[in-house]
Design an enzyme around this catalytic site. Structure first.
Site, mmCIF file in Angstrom:
data_model
loop_
_atom_site.group_PDB
_atom_site.id
_atom_site.type_symbol
_atom_site.label_atom_id
_atom_site.label_comp_id
_atom_site.label_asym_id
_atom_site.label_seq_id
_atom_site.Cartn_x
_atom_site.Cartn_y
_atom_site.Cartn_z
ATOM 1 N N HIS A 53 0.833 -1.215 0.000
ATOM 2 C CA HIS A 53 0.000 0.000 0.000
ATOM 3 C C HIS A 53 0.863 1.259 0.000
ATOM 4 C CE1 HIS A 53 -3.882 2.001 1.783
ATOM 5 N NE2 HIS A 53 -3.243 2.823 0.978
ATOM 6 N N ASP A 275 0.856 2.601 3.767
ATOM 7 C CA ASP A 275 -0.020 3.666 3.255
ATOM 8 C C ASP A 275 0.787 4.960 3.078
ATOM 9 O OD1 ASP A 275 -2.166 5.118 2.319
ATOM 10 O OD2 ASP A 275 -3.166 5.306 4.256
ATOM 11 N N HIS A 279 2.499 14.273 0.875
ATOM 12 C CA HIS A 279 2.000 15.575 0.421
ATOM 13 C C HIS A 279 3.091 16.574 0.776
ATOM 14 C CE1 HIS A 279 -2.058 14.053 -0.289
ATOM 15 N NE2 HIS A 279 -1.996 13.442 0.892
HETATM 16 C C1 NCD Z 1 -4.233 8.722 0.919
HETATM 17 C C2 NCD Z 1 -3.636 9.624 -0.136
HETATM 18 O O1 NCD Z 1 -3.127 10.697 0.197
HETATM 19 O O2 NCD Z 1 -3.613 9.246 -1.310
HETATM 20 N N1 NCD Z 1 -4.411 9.470 2.121
HETATM 21 C C3 NCD Z 1 -4.537 8.993 3.373
HETATM 22 O O3 NCD Z 1 -4.759 9.784 4.286
HETATM 23 N N2 NCD Z 1 -4.378 7.715 3.648
HETATM 24 C C4 NCD Z 1 -5.485 8.102 0.431
HETATM 25 C C5 NCD Z 1 -5.920 6.866 1.189
HETATM 26 O O4 NCD Z 1 -5.160 5.923 1.381
HETATM 27 O O5 NCD Z 1 -7.075 6.789 1.590
HETATM 28 ZN ZN ZN Z 2 -3.689 4.809 0.927
HETATM 29 ZN ZN ZN Z 3 -7.187 4.694 2.120
#
Ligand code: NCD
Ligand code: ZN
Ligand code: ZN
Length: 407
Positions: A53, A275, A279
Site C-alpha cells: 500500500h 499507506d 504531500h
Molecule cells: C491517501 C492519499 O493521500 O492518497 N491518504 C490517506 O490519508 N491515507 C489516500 C488513502 O489511502 O485513503
Molecule cells: Zn492509501
Molecule cells: Zn485509504
C-alpha cells in the site's frame, strides 16, 4: 554471490547459514555451510519488505512523489517491492491508464511493483477484467453513495480473481469539512470504520486497508484479511496533535493502538503496510490540509526498533512485512528459500539511529517520526542486486512488474 551469517529461515527461524544467489537474481540454495567465496553478513539477513500500500503519485503529482523518489525511499528503508494505489492522475481505472503507469514504473522504479486498479460499478463485466495484470481492485468511499460502495464491493468480491482492497470508511459517516485541529478530524470519522465493515460482504476476496480502530478489528467481516500501518500502531491523538498528522482513517486513541497491537501480534491482522501518502509541507500547512503520512522508508526501521525493544517477535515482523503480503497476493516471495527472489536486507539490531529528515528520500520532506530511534537496514538486495547501502541508493531503475497475468 554467497552470503553467510545469521539468517531468518522460514521453518527454523534465526539460524547460522549460507544463501547462494544465482545470476538470475533468485535464491539458488540455502544451507548450513557452502564451499566458495562468501560475503559475511553483520547482524542478520532477513527477507526484504513488500509494501502492498503506497501512493507514489506518478503520473499526476510529481511534486509530491515520483516512481524514482518513492522507490528510492522504499529501497533505502528495506522495501524491495510495492503495490501502488490507483488515485493518481489519470486514475488507474482502465487498461490504457494501467499501461501508462506500468511503463512509467518500469522506466524509473528501483523496486519491483504491482498496481492496484480502481473499482467501480460494473467493472467485473468489462472484457479486460479477467486479464489485466492488476495486483488487486481498490475501492474508495469518497464521492460515492453507501449503496454504490457496498454494491461494488459485493460485485467485485463475488467475481473472484484478484482480491478487493477497500478503504473501509462508510461514506455517510465521513464528514469532509476542514478541521482546524486534529481531534476534529478524528471526531468527524469516529464511526466510519466500524459502520463500514459491518456492512461489507463476508468474503475471503476482501482485504481491509489501514485498519485503525478496536471496533473495526472486532467487526472484520468473516474471511476477510486486513493490514495495519505503523502510524495506527505507534501514533494517537494524545501523542501527535499536529494537523500534519491528518490521515485517513484518522489517528485514534491509545486504546485503539493497544487493540491493533494485540491483533497484529497474534496475526488476526496479518499484513503490515505503510499507506505511504506524501504531500508537500506547504499543502499540509494550508487551511484545508490533505490527508496522508509518508512512511515507506520508515516502516521496516520503526518496526525493527519495536523488535529490538522487545515489543514484537522478529518472526511475526518477518511474516507481516514479507510473507503475509506475498501470500495474500499470491506471489512466491518473502522467504529465504530456494527458488524465491533474492530480496534481502542486512540488519543489525544494535545499530539504532534517530530518523533524520535530510536522510529520507521521499519528496514529502517531513515525517511524524523525526528523531525517533529506528533500525535502518545496512544493505538491501533486490533480486540479488545491491540497491541500497547505509541509507544510500546504489542502483537506479531496474524494478520489474510483480504481476503478469490473472491467476
Ligand atoms: C491517501 C492519499 O493521500 O492518497 N491518504 C490517506 O490519508 N491515507 C489516500 C488513502 O489511502 O485513503
Ligand atoms: Zn492509501
Ligand atoms: Zn485509504
Amino acid at each position: 554471490m554467497i552470503l553467510e551469517g545469521r539468517l531468518w529461515h522460514p521453518q527454523n527461524g534465526l539460524t547460522e547459514g549460507c544463501v547462494a544467489v544465482g545470476d538470475d537474481g533468485a535464491i539458488e540454495r540455502v544451507a548450513k555451510t557452502m564451499a566458495g567465496r562468501k560475503q559475511r553478513v553483520c547482524g542478520m539477513l532477513l527477507p526484504a519488505g513488500f509494501d502492498m500500500h503506497v501512493h507514489f503519485r506518478d503520473p499526476g503529482f510529481p511534486q509530491k512523489e515520483t516512481w524514482a523518489s518513492g522507490s528510492a525511499a522504499a529501497a533505502c528503508g528495506g522495501v524491495t517491492a510495492v503495490v501502488d494505489m490507483p488515485n493518481t492522475q489519470p486514475p488507474t481505472d482502465s487498461p490504457t491508464a494501467f499501461a501508462t503507469k506500468a511503463q512509467r514504473a518500469a522506466a524509473a522504479s528501483v523496486v519491483d511493483f504491482g498496481l492496484g486498479v480502481s473499482a467501480r460499478p460494473g467493472i467485473s463485466r468489462e472484457a479486460w477484467f479477467g486479464e489485466l495484470p492488476a495486483a488487486f481492485w481498490k475501492l474508495y468511499p469518497y464521492g460515492k453513495s453507501w449503496e454504490d460502495y457496498r454494491a461494488t464491493a459485493t460485485e467485485v468480491t463475488a467475481a473472484g480473481g484478484r482480491p478487493l482492497v477497500i478503504h473501509g470508511e462508510h461514506p455517510s459517516h465521513i464528514d469532509m469539512s476542514p478541521p482546524t485541529e486534529l481531534a476534529e478530524h478524528t471526531a468527524h470519522r469516529r464511526l466510519a470504520e466500524a459502520e463500514c465493515l459491518a456492512g461489507m460482504p463476508a468474503s475471503p476476496q476482501l482485504h481491509v486497508a489501514h485498519l485503525s480502530t478496536a471496533d473495526g478489528l472486532a467487526g472484520l467481516p468473516a474471511g476477510a484479511t486486513a493490514e495495519v500501518c505503523p502510524h495506527h500502531l505507534l501514533l494517537n491523538l494524545d501523542a501527535c496533535d499536529s494537523i500534519d498528522c491528518k490521515v485517513d482513517p484518522p489517528l485514534r486513541t491509545p486504546r485503539d493502538n493497544a487493540a491493533l497491537w494485540a491483533g497484529f501480534r497474534d496475526g488476526r491482522i496479518a499484513v503490515l503496510a505503510s499507506d505511504h501518502a506524501p504531500h508537500l509541507p506547504e499543502e499540509k500547512a494550508s487551511d484545508n490540509p490533505p490527508s496522508g503520512i509518508p512512511g515507506v522508508e520508515t516502516m521496516v526501521p520503526l518496526m525493527l526498533q519495536q523488535v529490538s525493544a522487545g515489543r514484537l517477535a522478529l518472526g511475526r515482523l518477518v511474516n507481516a512485512m514479507a510473507e503475509a503480503p506475498a501470500d495474500r497476493l499470491g506471489l512466491p516471495r518473502g522467504r529465504i528459500a530456494a527458488g524465491q527472489p533474492a530480496d534481502l536486507i542486512e540488519v543489525d539490531l544494535k545499530a539504532a539511529r534517530p530518523v533524520a529528515l535530510e536522510q529520507l528520500h521521499s519528496r514529502a520532506g517531513w515525517s511524524p517520526y523525526e528523531g525517533w530511534d529506528a533500525i535502518f537496514p545496512q544493505r538491501v538486495w533486490r533480486r540479488g542486486e545491491l540497491v541500497a547501502a547505509d541509507g544510500e541508493l546504489q542502483a537506479s531503475r531496474g524494478g520489474r512488474p510483480l504481476f503478469t497475468a490473472q491467476p
